[in-house]
Design an enzyme around this catalytic site. Sequence first.
Site, PDB file in Angstrom:
ATOM      1  CB  SER A 134      -0.895   0.004   1.246  1.00  0.00           C
ATOM      2  OG  SER A 134      -1.541   1.254   1.407  1.00  0.00           O
ATOM      3  CE1 TYR A 173      -6.272   5.548  -2.405  1.00  0.00           C
ATOM      4  CE2 TYR A 173      -4.472   4.948  -0.938  1.00  0.00           C
ATOM      5  CZ  TYR A 173      -5.797   4.839  -1.312  1.00  0.00           C
ATOM      6  OH  TYR A 173      -6.635   4.028  -0.619  1.00  0.00           O
ATOM      7  CB  THR A 200      -6.720   2.997  -5.095  1.00  0.00           C
ATOM      8  OG1 THR A 200      -6.133   1.764  -4.678  1.00  0.00           O
ATOM      9  CG2 THR A 200      -8.045   3.178  -4.367  1.00  0.00           C
ATOM     10  CG  HIS A 214     -11.347   1.542  -0.311  1.00  0.00           C
ATOM     11  ND1 HIS A 214     -10.614   2.185  -1.275  1.00  0.00           N
ATOM     12  CD2 HIS A 214     -10.630   1.665   0.832  1.00  0.00           C
ATOM     13  CE1 HIS A 214      -9.513   2.687  -0.739  1.00  0.00           C
ATOM     14  NE2 HIS A 214      -9.495   2.376   0.534  1.00  0.00           N
ATOM     15  CE  LYS A 268      -7.847  -2.331  -3.533  1.00  0.00           C
ATOM     16  NZ  LYS A 268      -8.627  -1.275  -2.846  1.00  0.00           N
TER      17      LYS A 268
END
Length: 355
Positions: free
Chosen positions: A106, A130, A156, A250, A226
Amino acid sequence: MALVCLSDFEAYAKVHLPKASWDFFAAGADECCTRDDNLMAYKRIRFRPRMLRDMSAMDTKTTILGTKISFPVGIAPTGFHKLAWPDGELSTARASEAMNTCYIASTYSSCSVEEIAAAAPAGFRWFQLYILQKRNLTERLVQRVEALGFQALVLTVDLPYPGKRRDDIRNNFSSSASLPVKNFEGAFEGEENSEYGLPPGAIDCSLKWNDIYWLQNLTRLPIIIKGILTKEDAELAVKHGVQGIIVSNHGGRQLDGAPATIDALPEIVTAVQGKVEVYLDGGIRTGGDVLKALALGAKCVFIGRPALWGLAYKGEEGLKEVLKILRDEFRLSMALAGCRNVSEIGPHLLQYSRL
């Protein structure tokens, strides 16, 4: 007492983690309807097992983006693993490497991408991204990830703003000093890092489909999107040249009332017509759930909260236990349904309950 299923690990983690950390991992948005439906949706699906199929030789292996993994369960991107275990993502990376599956690290890791890569040098890793308002920070992070041997970017797209997670608000959790985003260490010094370790509005809320082209120009890595839940967005993803889609809500932490991912999966599989691989996260708790997702067209599934429960139990060893349980349950479910390998799994295995 032995922990024999994922719900046992969940119960252990709830008792042993600090309340604020448990609440952060467990949280859904608003009334948690989508979070809870991610699990309940699997219970509405029943198997149509086939018999007398010679189950003496079984094979759970599959490939994702051309890389072979030992079984079709990877580790979804979740933040701040040090809240679950002292060395955090280092244990996650080592467990994934040992089990020969895919770990999606992440952006919000509590260890840097360099530390994660060093912990499991032979591991199969993707990186969840991100895009920040400060695009130069995103560019540098993408360059670091590519240089370290991560094999794909997972963009994402369902978080222009964080969902309303009531327990985090009650616990004043998002502004906790215990949430350092190690990948941006020093990048926001002097700013109020009160939104899960970053300044409010750090994530670019103006993202559009054409920003995928911007990202493609930065990297040679394949790009996976995603957060897709509709056929319209799946078609746009294919049009914009992505290599994969993760059907995801999510973990029910964004728009409450969005569909369970297993319910959204079939229309997305139909829409992409085999042009890109489709994966799924959300609600996987048993090997039977994995089999249902593959029968509906997912190439692989990814687990989020269960990985954190494994870490909370015994770090790397605990997460390996969680993965082994899912692998063994998946293999058993395949055998009892009459499937010797993943190529024999398909929609013919399923019926929807009338309940």
